[in-house]
Design a protein around this motif. Structure first.
Motif, PDB file in Angstrom:
ATOM      1  N   UNK A 112       1.054  -1.112   0.109  1.00  0.00           N
ATOM      2  CA  UNK A 112       0.101   0.070  -0.031  1.00  0.00           C
ATOM      3  C   UNK A 112       1.139   1.106   0.041  1.00  0.00           C
ATOM      4  N   UNK A 113       0.335   2.154  -0.364  1.00  0.00           N
ATOM      5  CA  UNK A 113       1.219   3.376  -0.787  1.00  0.00           C
ATOM      6  C   UNK A 113       0.687   4.441  -2.175  1.00  0.00           C
ATOM      7  N   UNK A 114       1.090   4.368  -3.143  1.00  0.00           N
ATOM      8  CA  UNK A 114       0.131   4.430  -4.085  1.00  0.00           C
ATOM      9  C   UNK A 114      -0.982   4.317  -4.505  1.00  0.00           C
ATOM     10  N   UNK A 115      -1.665   2.611  -4.342  1.00  0.00           N
ATOM     11  CA  UNK A 115      -3.096   2.720  -3.444  1.00  0.00           C
ATOM     12  C   UNK A 115      -2.895   1.663  -2.828  1.00  0.00           C
ATOM     13  N   UNK A 116      -4.182   1.659  -1.911  1.00  0.00           N
ATOM     14  CA  UNK A 116      -4.399   0.685  -1.125  1.00  0.00           C
ATOM     15  C   UNK A 116      -4.222  -0.419  -0.906  1.00  0.00           C
ATOM     16  N   UNK A 117      -4.887  -0.793  -2.469  1.00  0.00           N
ATOM     17  CA  UNK A 117      -4.490  -2.342  -2.681  1.00  0.00           C
ATOM     18  C   UNK A 117      -3.677  -2.942  -3.440  1.00  0.00           C
ATOM     19  N   UNK A 118      -2.271  -2.031  -4.107  1.00  0.00           N
ATOM     20  CA  UNK A 118      -1.687  -2.194  -4.753  1.00  0.00           C
ATOM     21  C   UNK A 118      -1.022  -3.440  -4.086  1.00  0.00           C
ATOM     22  N   UNK A 119      -0.362  -4.195  -4.807  1.00  0.00           N
ATOM     23  CA  UNK A 119       0.507  -6.162  -4.459  1.00  0.00           C
ATOM     24  C   UNK A 119       1.074  -5.893  -5.767  1.00  0.00           C
ATOM     25  N   UNK A 120       2.444  -6.381  -5.484  1.00  0.00           N
ATOM     26  CA  UNK A 120       3.662  -6.502  -5.981  1.00  0.00           C
ATOM     27  C   UNK A 120       3.514  -8.027  -6.360  1.00  0.00           C
ATOM     28  N   UNK A 121       4.718  -8.896  -7.657  1.00  0.00           N
ATOM     29  CA  UNK A 121       4.814  -9.875  -7.609  1.00  0.00           C
ATOM     30  C   UNK A 121       6.465 -10.513  -7.980  1.00  0.00           C
ATOM     31  N   UNK A 122       6.650 -11.245  -7.259  1.00  0.00           N
ATOM     32  CA  UNK A 122       7.938 -11.606  -6.744  1.00  0.00           C
ATOM     33  C   UNK A 122       8.237 -12.967  -6.444  1.00  0.00           C
ATOM     34  N   UNK A 123       8.835 -13.172  -8.335  1.00  0.00           N
ATOM     35  CA  UNK A 123       9.309 -14.466  -9.169  1.00  0.00           C
ATOM     36  C   UNK A 123      10.764 -15.088  -8.743  1.00  0.00           C
ATOM     37  N   UNK A 124      10.799 -15.674  -7.566  1.00  0.00           N
ATOM     38  CA  UNK A 124      12.473 -16.404  -6.728  1.00  0.00           C
ATOM     39  C   UNK A 124      12.449 -17.145  -8.482  1.00  0.00           C
ATOM     40  N   UNK A 125      12.391 -17.783  -9.082  1.00  0.00           N
ATOM     41  CA  UNK A 125      13.453 -18.999  -9.972  1.00  0.00           C
ATOM     42  C   UNK A 125      13.467 -18.053 -11.255  1.00  0.00           C
ATOM     43  N   UNK A 126      12.460 -17.110 -10.909  1.00  0.00           N
ATOM     44  CA  UNK A 126      12.893 -15.927 -12.380  1.00  0.00           C
ATOM     45  C   UNK A 126      14.427 -15.008 -11.516  1.00  0.00           C
ATOM     46  N   UNK A 162      16.718  -9.922  -2.778  1.00  0.00           N
ATOM     47  CA  UNK A 162      17.783 -10.012  -2.738  1.00  0.00           C
ATOM     48  C   UNK A 162      18.090  -9.732  -4.066  1.00  0.00           C
ATOM     49  N   UNK A 163      20.151  -8.943  -3.300  1.00  0.00           N
ATOM     50  CA  UNK A 163      20.109  -7.954  -4.092  1.00  0.00           C
ATOM     51  C   UNK A 163      19.862  -7.912  -5.665  1.00  0.00           C
ATOM     52  N   UNK A 164      20.277  -9.186  -5.967  1.00  0.00           N
ATOM     53  CA  UNK A 164      20.424  -9.530  -7.657  1.00  0.00           C
ATOM     54  C   UNK A 164      19.151  -9.699  -8.357  1.00  0.00           C
ATOM     55  N   UNK A 165      17.871  -9.068  -7.498  1.00  0.00           N
ATOM     56  CA  UNK A 165      16.812  -9.876  -8.111  1.00  0.00           C
ATOM     57  C   UNK A 165      16.345  -8.413  -9.117  1.00  0.00           C
ATOM     58  N   UNK A 166      15.770  -8.592 -10.274  1.00  0.00           N
ATOM     59  CA  UNK A 166      15.603  -7.926 -11.170  1.00  0.00           C
ATOM     60  C   UNK A 166      14.368  -7.143 -11.066  1.00  0.00           C
ATOM     61  N   UNK A 167      14.594  -5.736 -11.362  1.00  0.00           N
ATOM     62  CA  UNK A 167      13.210  -5.090 -11.157  1.00  0.00           C
ATOM     63  C   UNK A 167      12.536  -4.476 -11.303  1.00  0.00           C
ATOM     64  N   UNK A 168      11.068  -5.338 -12.269  1.00  0.00           N
ATOM     65  CA  UNK A 168      10.419  -4.600 -13.375  1.00  0.00           C
ATOM     66  C   UNK A 168       9.278  -3.853 -13.236  1.00  0.00           C
ATOM     67  N   UNK A 169       9.613  -2.365 -13.004  1.00  0.00           N
ATOM     68  CA  UNK A 169       8.813  -1.122 -13.052  1.00  0.00           C
ATOM     69  C   UNK A 169       7.478  -0.930 -14.014  1.00  0.00           C
ATOM     70  N   UNK A 209      15.096  -0.519 -17.367  1.00  0.00           N
ATOM     71  CA  UNK A 209      14.216  -1.764 -16.904  1.00  0.00           C
ATOM     72  C   UNK A 209      14.165  -3.035 -17.212  1.00  0.00           C
ATOM     73  N   UNK A 210      14.659  -4.523 -16.953  1.00  0.00           N
ATOM     74  CA  UNK A 210      15.044  -4.214 -15.630  1.00  0.00           C
ATOM     75  C   UNK A 210      16.495  -3.555 -15.273  1.00  0.00           C
ATOM     76  N   UNK A 211      15.879  -3.555 -13.512  1.00  0.00           N
ATOM     77  CA  UNK A 211      17.278  -2.367 -12.831  1.00  0.00           C
ATOM     78  C   UNK A 211      17.355  -4.200 -12.207  1.00  0.00           C
ATOM     79  N   UNK A 212      19.021  -4.333 -11.325  1.00  0.00           N
ATOM     80  CA  UNK A 212      19.420  -5.216 -10.167  1.00  0.00           C
ATOM     81  C   UNK A 212      18.824  -3.889  -9.474  1.00  0.00           C
ATOM     82  N   UNK A 213      17.955  -4.425  -8.070  1.00  0.00           N
ATOM     83  CA  UNK A 213      17.896  -4.304  -6.833  1.00  0.00           C
ATOM     84  C   UNK A 213      18.844  -3.705  -6.310  1.00  0.00           C
ATOM     85  N   UNK A 214      19.377  -4.232  -6.194  1.00  0.00           N
ATOM     86  CA  UNK A 214      21.298  -3.607  -6.355  1.00  0.00           C
ATOM     87  C   UNK A 214      21.628  -2.478  -5.807  1.00  0.00           C
TER      88      UNK A 214
END
Length: 256
Positions: A112-126, A162-169, A209-214
């Motif tokens: 929550x923040x941008x909207x109250x119902x916002x969710x994000x999806x983390x795909x660990x294997x990817x 994890x810092x190697x996570x690719x952020x996809x906004x 993007x994508x860009x590494x979280x690190x």
């Protein structure tokens, strides 16, 4: 499994993401700003679209969902808490759940923040985070419905991945965000390097993007609100990070 993330440009500055599994031929799309470019990307990839995952209810993230579902039979997935503002969902998800969809595993995180119902999806294997309008490269979403404290808590959750996570906004805002970031963090060499990279990418017509979280942890001022140097520059030395974040967001709202 070999997994590929295709960045699909939509509307003026939106991105959808096509996550493909080369072994099974399955795929999912995250957000659906408009149908035509997403359907074209699916066809070009020769994959089977199993689902469309929606991050939040804003029109520039859902307008293509119904047409994509009609054309492909893909499931529509979104937050149960926001189902009344989303297209009719085939699968409703909530914070902390893991959803196995089309051969992929997604961890659902409420942000929550941008909207109250916002969710994000983390795909660990990817090793990927589909962050919608919560986290951008060098920025974060405006606080349309939530508070600064809620958004700061949401960002802290994402920063712990994890810092190697690719952020996809969900948007190509990086160049504009970089101009603001430089104004509040001018002595950061990692930021200067990232801005130069962004300028090269945009000059070549490529997404930033994508860009590494690190990389974001070193350059994004909204993730670095706990840095004493940023607090001091804003005249908030010694103040809690959430107060520094709130001031950063206020300044960014008025930045030109």
């Amino acid at each position: 499994m070999v997994r590929t993330i295709d960045v699909v440009a939509c509307l003026g500055d939106n991105y959808a993401y096509l996550l493909r599994d080369a072994d099974s031929g399955g795929a999912v799309v995250i957000d659906a700003p408009e149908a035509a470019p997403i359907l074209a990307a699916v066809e070009a990839a020769g994959c089977r679209l199993d689902a469309v995952l929606l991050t939040h209810h804003h029109g520039d993230h859902i307008e293509g969902a119904a047409e994509i579902r009609k054309r492909t039979g893909a499931q529509l997935v979104g937050a149960a808490a926001d189902a009344h503002r989303l297209p009719p969902l085939d699968l409703m998800v909530a914070d902390g759940e893991e959803a196995a969809i089309g051969g992929f595993r997604f961890r659902v995180m409420a942000t929550p923040g941008h909207t109250r119902g916002h969710v994000v999806y983390h795909a660990p294997e990817a090793s990927a985070l589909f962050s919608g309008d919560t986290l951008f490269s060098l920025g974060c979403g405006r606080l349309f419905e939530g508070s600064a404290a809620e958004m700061w808590d949401s960002l802290l959750r994402l920063a712990a991945l994890p810092p190697e996570t690719a952020v996809c906004p969900g948007h190509e805002y990086t160049a504009a965000n970089g101009r603001f970031a430089r104004s509040v963090d001018p002595d950061n060499p990692a930021l200067a390097e990232r801005i130069a990279e962004v300028e090269r990418l945009r000059a070549a017509g490529r997404p930033t993007v994508p860009v590494a979280l690190g990389t974001e942890l070193m350059t994004n001022p909204f993730l670095r609100a706990g840095d004493p140097a940023i607090a001091a520059r804003l005249g908030l030395a010694g103040r809690p990070a959430v107060e520094v974040f709130a001031e950063l967001r206020r300044l960014k709202d008025d930045f030109r």
